[in-house]
Write a protein that holds these residues in place. Structure first.
Motif, PDB file in Angstrom:
ATOM      1  N   LYS A  12       0.809  -1.219   0.000  1.00 30.35           N
ATOM      2  CA  LYS A  12       0.000   0.000   0.000  1.00 30.35           C
ATOM      3  C   LYS A  12       0.847   1.277   0.000  1.00 30.35           C
ATOM      4  O   LYS A  12       0.300   2.366   0.109  1.00 30.35           O
ATOM      5  CB  LYS A  12      -0.917   0.008   1.227  1.00 30.35           C
ATOM      6  N   LEU A  13       2.174   1.131  -0.099  1.00 29.23           N
ATOM      7  CA  LEU A  13       3.054   2.280   0.032  1.00 29.23           C
ATOM      8  C   LEU A  13       3.411   2.878  -1.323  1.00 29.23           C
ATOM      9  O   LEU A  13       3.671   2.150  -2.282  1.00 29.23           O
ATOM     10  CB  LEU A  13       4.333   1.885   0.777  1.00 29.23           C
ATOM     11  N   SER A  14       3.479   4.210  -1.374  1.00 30.93           N
ATOM     12  CA  SER A  14       3.884   4.906  -2.587  1.00 30.93           C
ATOM     13  C   SER A  14       5.402   4.881  -2.710  1.00 30.93           C
ATOM     14  O   SER A  14       6.115   4.499  -1.776  1.00 30.93           O
ATOM     15  CB  SER A  14       3.398   6.357  -2.540  1.00 30.93           C
ATOM     16  N   TYR A  15       5.901   5.324  -3.867  1.00 32.45           N
ATOM     17  CA  TYR A  15       7.354   5.425  -4.060  1.00 32.45           C
ATOM     18  C   TYR A  15       7.994   6.279  -2.968  1.00 32.45           C
ATOM     19  O   TYR A  15       9.030   5.919  -2.392  1.00 32.45           O
ATOM     20  CB  TYR A  15       7.666   6.055  -5.420  1.00 32.45           C
ATOM     21  N   ALA A  16       7.398   7.438  -2.695  1.00 29.30           N
ATOM     22  CA  ALA A  16       7.971   8.372  -1.724  1.00 29.30           C
ATOM     23  C   ALA A  16       8.090   7.734  -0.345  1.00 29.30           C
ATOM     24  O   ALA A  16       9.107   7.894   0.346  1.00 29.30           O
ATOM     25  CB  ALA A  16       7.120   9.637  -1.648  1.00 29.30           C
ATOM     26  N   ARG A  17       7.074   6.999   0.085  1.00 32.29           N
ATOM     27  CA  ARG A  17       7.117   6.361   1.404  1.00 32.29           C
ATOM     28  C   ARG A  17       8.119   5.221   1.434  1.00 32.29           C
ATOM     29  O   ARG A  17       8.784   5.000   2.448  1.00 32.29           O
ATOM     30  CB  ARG A  17       5.717   5.864   1.766  1.00 32.29           C
ATOM     31  N   ARG A  18       8.245   4.505   0.318  1.00 30.82           N
ATOM     32  CA  ARG A  18       9.234   3.430   0.280  1.00 30.82           C
ATOM     33  C   ARG A  18      10.657   3.977   0.381  1.00 30.82           C
ATOM     34  O   ARG A  18      11.522   3.371   1.012  1.00 30.82           O
ATOM     35  CB  ARG A  18       9.057   2.621  -1.009  1.00 30.82           C
ATOM     36  N   ILE A  19      10.905   5.126  -0.237  1.00 27.92           N
ATOM     37  CA  ILE A  19      12.237   5.749  -0.145  1.00 27.92           C
ATOM     38  C   ILE A  19      12.550   6.104   1.300  1.00 27.92           C
ATOM     39  O   ILE A  19      13.662   5.871   1.802  1.00 27.92           O
ATOM     40  CB  ILE A  19      12.300   6.996  -1.044  1.00 27.92           C
ATOM     41  N   VAL A  20      11.572   6.674   2.001  1.00 28.50           N
ATOM     42  CA  VAL A  20      11.759   7.022   3.415  1.00 28.50           C
ATOM     43  C   VAL A  20      12.075   5.780   4.231  1.00 28.50           C
ATOM     44  O   VAL A  20      12.980   5.778   5.086  1.00 28.50           O
ATOM     45  CB  VAL A  20      10.506   7.734   3.966  1.00 28.50           C
ATOM     46  N   LEU A  21      11.362   4.681   3.992  1.00 27.25           N
ATOM     47  CA  LEU A  21      11.571   3.453   4.757  1.00 27.25           C
ATOM     48  C   LEU A  21      12.912   2.801   4.443  1.00 27.25           C
ATOM     49  O   LEU A  21      13.546   2.210   5.320  1.00 27.25           O
ATOM     50  CB  LEU A  21      10.423   2.473   4.500  1.00 27.25           C
ATOM     51  N   ILE A  22      13.374   2.908   3.205  1.00 28.11           N
ATOM     52  CA  ILE A  22      14.692   2.375   2.860  1.00 28.11           C
ATOM     53  C   ILE A  22      15.770   3.117   3.639  1.00 28.11           C
ATOM     54  O   ILE A  22      16.682   2.505   4.214  1.00 28.11           O
ATOM     55  CB  ILE A  22      14.949   2.482   1.343  1.00 28.11           C
ATOM     56  N   SER A  24      15.387   5.046   6.451  1.00 29.10           N
ATOM     57  CA  SER A  24      15.230   5.098   7.901  1.00 29.10           C
ATOM     58  C   SER A  24      15.142   3.733   8.573  1.00 29.10           C
ATOM     59  O   SER A  24      15.407   3.620   9.773  1.00 29.10           O
ATOM     60  CB  SER A  24      13.978   5.908   8.269  1.00 29.10           C
ATOM     61  N   VAL A  25      14.782   2.689   7.829  1.00 28.82           N
ATOM     62  CA  VAL A  25      14.604   1.359   8.435  1.00 28.82           C
ATOM     63  C   VAL A  25      15.590   0.345   7.863  1.00 28.82           C
ATOM     64  O   VAL A  25      16.432  -0.196   8.576  1.00 28.82           O
ATOM     65  CB  VAL A  25      13.153   0.859   8.257  1.00 28.82           C
ATOM     66  N   LEU A  26      15.495   0.084   6.564  1.00 28.53           N
ATOM     67  CA  LEU A  26      16.313  -0.970   5.971  1.00 28.53           C
ATOM     68  C   LEU A  26      17.809  -0.664   6.051  1.00 28.53           C
ATOM     69  O   LEU A  26      18.607  -1.530   6.419  1.00 28.53           O
ATOM     70  CB  LEU A  26      15.899  -1.198   4.516  1.00 28.53           C
ATOM     71  N   ASN A  27      18.198   0.564   5.699  1.00 23.65           N
ATOM     72  CA  ASN A  27      19.623   0.910   5.759  1.00 23.65           C
ATOM     73  C   ASN A  27      20.157   0.929   7.177  1.00 23.65           C
ATOM     74  O   ASN A  27      21.334   0.658   7.415  1.00 23.65           O
ATOM     75  CB  ASN A  27      19.855   2.272   5.092  1.00 23.65           C
ATOM     76  N   THR A  28      19.299   1.234   8.140  1.00 26.20           N
ATOM     77  CA  THR A  28      19.726   1.248   9.539  1.00 26.20           C
ATOM     78  C   THR A  28      20.079  -0.154  10.018  1.00 26.20           C
ATOM     79  O   THR A  28      20.999  -0.323  10.829  1.00 26.20           O
ATOM     80  CB  THR A  28      18.608   1.833  10.422  1.00 26.20           C
ATOM     81  N   LEU A  29      19.380  -1.161   9.506  1.00 31.93           N
ATOM     82  CA  LEU A  29      19.625  -2.536   9.939  1.00 31.93           C
ATOM     83  C   LEU A  29      21.035  -2.993   9.574  1.00 31.93           C
ATOM     84  O   LEU A  29      21.721  -3.609  10.387  1.00 31.93           O
ATOM     85  CB  LEU A  29      18.589  -3.470   9.313  1.00 31.93           C
ATOM     86  N   TYR A  30      21.477  -2.706   8.350  1.00 32.68           N
ATOM     87  CA  TYR A  30      22.812  -3.163   7.975  1.00 32.68           C
ATOM     88  C   TYR A  30      23.903  -2.204   8.452  1.00 32.68           C
ATOM     89  O   TYR A  30      25.066  -2.587   8.569  1.00 32.68           O
ATOM     90  CB  TYR A  30      22.913  -3.410   6.465  1.00 32.68           C
ATOM     91  N   SER A  31      23.542  -0.951   8.759  1.00 38.34           N
ATOM     92  CA  SER A  31      24.552   0.011   9.229  1.00 38.34           C
ATOM     93  C   SER A  31      25.185  -0.432  10.549  1.00 38.34           C
ATOM     94  O   SER A  31      26.355  -0.156  10.805  1.00 38.34           O
ATOM     95  CB  SER A  31      23.927   1.399   9.388  1.00 38.34           C
ATOM     96  N   TYR A  32      24.412  -1.126  11.406  1.00 38.59           N
ATOM     97  CA  TYR A  32      24.967  -1.620  12.672  1.00 38.59           C
ATOM     98  C   TYR A  32      26.129  -2.575  12.400  1.00 38.59           C
ATOM     99  O   TYR A  32      27.214  -2.435  12.965  1.00 38.59           O
ATOM    100  CB  TYR A  32      23.886  -2.326  13.490  1.00 38.59           C
TER     101      TYR A  32
END
Length: 348
Positions: A12-22, A24-32
C-alpha cells in the motif's frame, strides 16, 4: 530486512514512502553490522537487491525491471539520484572511522590493545599486516590503504574539525555533475508523489509506449492520449496536444509561461518555488491521465483537470507561505487567490 518489508505492508506504500523506509529502516539494519566489519560483497549485493526490489516492486524479491539504474538511484538528489546510500561505500566509510581513531591515537581501550598487539608504536600510515593477523584486522588495514591519501601527518585533510562518516562517504564515492533541474524537482513546495514522477520523467525512466515497444513488451507505440505520434517522453511532456492544452489552461490561471525544462540555479524564491510546484504537478497529472487512457480508456478534459490542479495549488501555497513573506511576493500570490487567509490573520 525481508521480515521488515513483510511487516511494513509495502503493498500500500507509494514510491515516496518506500524511499523514506529504505533510508530510515532498511539501511539502519545493515549500518549496525557495517560499523563492526567489512560485509562480504555477496551480502552487500543481496542487501542492495532487497532495497532495489522494495523500491520498484514493493517486495524483497525480483519481479520487475527497475525503472532507473541503482547507480543513479544512489546518487545525491542534487546529482540526479534519490539520496539512498550505496551500501558498500557506506560500509567502508564507517570502518574508516576506526582507521581515523588509530591515526589520532584515540584514548580507547581497543586502540591501546591494537597498538600493543599489532602496531607496537610503529608507523600506522605505512603499516602492513602480517600474514597471520586476524581477518577483521586485515579488513581495517585494507580500508586504511583506501583512505591513506586523504591523511597528511595523521590528520584528515578534508575538514579541520576531523573525520566524519558522512565526509568519508562523500570522499569515497565518485561525484557527478549537479543537475540544474534537481532544485525544482525536490522543491519543498512539491508534493512527494509529484516529485517522484517528475524525477522519473527527467531521468527518462517512465515506461512510455515507445520504450516498451523497443524492448518487445508492447506492440503499439502510438501515444495513448492523442494517438497522433509515437509515445516518447519528449512527446508526452509537452508536445502532445492534451499536454499543451493543460499547460495553456494552467498558464492562463497563473499568468506566466511555464518553463518545461525547469533549469534552476541558485536559491529559489517564492515565485520560482510556486513555478516548480505547478510544473511538477503538471508532470504528475499528465502521466496519471496517460495511464488512465491506457488502462481504462478514460480521459479527463484538460480544463477540468486544470481546475483540480488550481485548487490543489492554492491549498499547498496557503500551507507553505510563512508570515514573514515579502509584500511583493504576497501581492503576486494574491492575484491567484492564495493568500487571503494569511493576510487576514496578519491584519488580525
Amino acid at each position: 530486512m525481508v521480515n521488515r518489508i513483510r511487516i511494513l505492508g509495502a503493498k500500500k506504500l507509494s514510491y515516496a514512502r518506500r524511499i523514506v523506509l529504505i533510508n530510515s529502516v532498511l539501511n539502519t539494519l545493515y549500518s549496525y553490522w557495517a560499523g563492526i566489519f567489512l560485509i562480504p560483497k555477496a551480502v552487500i549485493k543481496r542487501i542492495e537487491a532487497i532495497c532495489r526490489n522494495f523500491l520498484w516492486d514493493r517486495s524483497s524479491d525480483y519481479h520487475r525491471v527497475p525503472l532507473i539504474a541503482w547507480d543513479t538511484v544512489t546518487l545525491p538528489k542534487e546529482e540526479g539520484g534519490l539520496g539512498i546510500k550505496k551500501a558498500e561505500t557506506w560500509n567502508v566509510a564507517i570502518i574508516a572511522k576506526l582507521v581515523d581513531w588509530i591515526y589520532g591515537k584515540a584514548d580507547r581501550l581497543w586502540i591501546r590493545w591494537i597498538n600493543q598487539i599489532y602496531l607496537k608504536n610503529g608507523d600506522w600510515h605505512n603499516y602492513k599486516p602480517s600474514a597471520d593477523a586476524a581477518w577483521a584486522w586485515k579488513q581495517i588495514c585494507k580500508v586504511k590503504e583506501l583512505m591513506k591519501s586523504a591523511y597528511i601527518d595523521s590528520q584528515w585533510t578534508h575538514d579541520i574539525t576531523g573525520y566524519t562518516v558522512r565526509q568519508g562517504y562523500e570522499w569515497l564515492r565518485h561525484s557527478q555533475p549537479k543537475k540544474d533541474w534537481s532544485i525544482a524537482v525536490w522543491n519543498k513546495w512539491n508534493i512527494a508523489k509529484h516529485a517522484i514522477i517528475t524525477w522519473l520523467y527527467m531521468n527518462k525512466g517512465l515506461n512510455v509506449r515507445e520504450k516498451l515497444h523497443r524492448i518487445g513488451y508492447c506492440q503499439e507505440k502510438t501515444c495513448c492520449i492523442c494517438e497522433d505520434a509515437d509515445e516518447t517522453v519528449e512527446h508526452l511532456f509537452f508536445n502532445c496536444n492534451y499536454s499543451r492544452q493543460l499547460l495553456q489552461c494552467i498558464e492562463t490561471w497563473c499568468g506566466f509561461k511555464i518553463d518545461v525544462n525547469m533549469n534552476v540555479t541558485g536559491r529559489m524564491g517564492v515565485k520560482s518555488q510556486a513555478h516548480a510546484m505547478i510544473w511538477s504537478a503538471c508532470c504528475y497529472y499528465i502521466w496519471q491521465q496517460r495511464n488512465n487512457a491506457r488502462m481504462n480508456g478514460v480521459l479527463i478534459r484538460p480544463a477540468t483537470l486544470a481546475e483540480r490542479m488550481v485548487k490543489e495549488a492554492k491549498h499547498i501555497i496557503r500551507s507553505m507561505v510563512g508570515r514573514n513573506m515579502q509584500r511583493g511576493d504576497r501581492d503576486w500570490l494574491n492575484k491567484w487567490g492564495c493568500v487571503h487567509s494569511i493576510v487576514g490573520q496578519q491584519s488580525g
